[in-house]
Write an enzyme that holds these catalytic residues in place. Structure first.
Site, PDB file in Angstrom:
ATOM      1  N   TYR A 160       0.857  -1.185   0.000  1.00 54.12           N
ATOM      2  CA  TYR A 160       0.000   0.000   0.000  1.00 54.12           C
ATOM      3  C   TYR A 160       0.888   1.227   0.000  1.00 54.12           C
ATOM      4  CZ  TYR A 160      -3.031   3.748   1.533  1.00 54.12           C
ATOM      5  OH  TYR A 160      -3.690   4.939   1.618  1.00 54.12           O
ATOM      6  N   CYS A 161       0.669   2.112  -0.942  1.00 49.85           N
ATOM      7  CA  CYS A 161       1.497   3.315  -1.069  1.00 49.85           C
ATOM      8  C   CYS A 161       0.704   4.536  -0.605  1.00 49.85           C
ATOM      9  CB  CYS A 161       1.949   3.497  -2.519  1.00 49.85           C
ATOM     10  SG  CYS A 161       2.969   4.977  -2.765  1.00 49.85           S
ATOM     11  N   PRO A 162       1.065   5.125   0.540  1.00 52.87           N
ATOM     12  CA  PRO A 162       0.339   6.316   0.997  1.00 52.87           C
ATOM     13  C   PRO A 162       0.571   7.526   0.109  1.00 52.87           C
ATOM     14  CG  PRO A 162       2.263   5.918   2.370  1.00 52.87           C
ATOM     15  CD  PRO A 162       2.146   4.738   1.460  1.00 52.87           C
ATOM     16  N   GLY A 165      -2.094   7.027  -2.310  1.00 52.96           N
ATOM     17  CA  GLY A 165      -3.370   6.754  -1.665  1.00 52.96           C
ATOM     18  C   GLY A 165      -4.060   5.523  -2.196  1.00 52.96           C
ATOM     19  N   ASN A 166      -3.295   4.547  -2.680  1.00 53.61           N
ATOM     20  CA  ASN A 166      -3.896   3.363  -3.281  1.00 53.61           C
ATOM     21  C   ASN A 166      -2.972   2.167  -3.086  1.00 53.61           C
ATOM     22  OD1 ASN A 166      -5.700   1.775  -4.667  1.00 53.61           O
ATOM     23  ND2 ASN A 166      -5.167   2.555  -6.700  1.00 53.61           N
TER      24      ASN A 166
END
Length: 211
Positions: A160-162, A165-166
């Site tokens: 998950y890549c902040p 945001g996805n």
């Protein structure tokens, strides 16, 4: 400790309630245990605005004209182009479905999954035991995983890549790699152009001091 229901807010402002199966009144009445992919979280918009757009706009409007007037128009154009490319691939990575596996609404299948009934499949001559996901009510395909941040199972989930945001998975992984590569190129070009500008400013100040 029993899991708690939680509300997530995506970038479009919609609120989605995540309810673990343990809190559902009955399996038969349990509706949509995980949300279908809708849009990225707000952290992706903040990344684009604060870390990409504002610094790029500051360079193009404050430093770009000075470089363009001193035969640096090609460098300024390259910075602008890589910004557009980076923004495009970031949008594709953020707004693309990473490969969400739809949750199962069949009560019998959900009971079997919650009872951890093993399922074995053969992939290219190799026997594999599929892992279960009680939240989504499915046996996950090989190389799939449940993302805790977005509360959904994703095909070939990587992380998950902040920053976007996805989740990063099967469908948006190429876009994510191109976003990283184009952002790196944009940062390097901006840094080189800024150093050249500062060198010219320092040389001008030194010349003025000598006079």
């Amino acid at each position: 400790m029993a899991p708690l229901a939680r509300v997530c807010v995506c970038s479009c402002g919609a609120e989605v309630l995540h309810v673990p199966p343990e809190l559902a009144p009955a399996v038969d009445q349990y509706v949509e245990p995980v949300p279908r992919w809708a849009c990225p979280r707000r952290s992706g918009v903040l990344t684009w605005l604060v870390l990409l757009s504002i610094p790029s706009a500051s360079f193009l409007f404050l430093i770009g004209p000075h470089l363009a007037a001193r035969d640096g128009v090609h460098l300024v154009a390259a910075v602008a182009l890589t910004y557009l490319v980076s923004t495009t691939f970031m949008a594709l990575a953020a707004f693309s479905d990473p490969g969400t596996i739809p949750p199962n609404r069949d009560p019998d299948v959900r009971r079997a999954v919650q009872q951890r009934s093993p399922v074995e499949v053969t992939v290219r001559g190799t026997r594999l035991t599929l892992k279960h996901c009680a939240t989504c009510g499915i046996h996950r395909p090989p190389r799939s995983a449940h993302c805790r941040e977005t509360n959904r199972c994703v095909q070939k989930w990587d992380h998950y890549c902040p920053w976007i945001g996805n989740s990063v998975g099967r469908r948006n992984y190429p876009f994510f790699l191109l976003f990283v590569a184009s952002t790196l190129a944009h940062s390097l070009l901006t840094a080189v152009a800024s150093v050249l500008h500062l060198t010219e400013v320092a040389a001008s100040l030194a010349a003025s001091a000598d006079d």
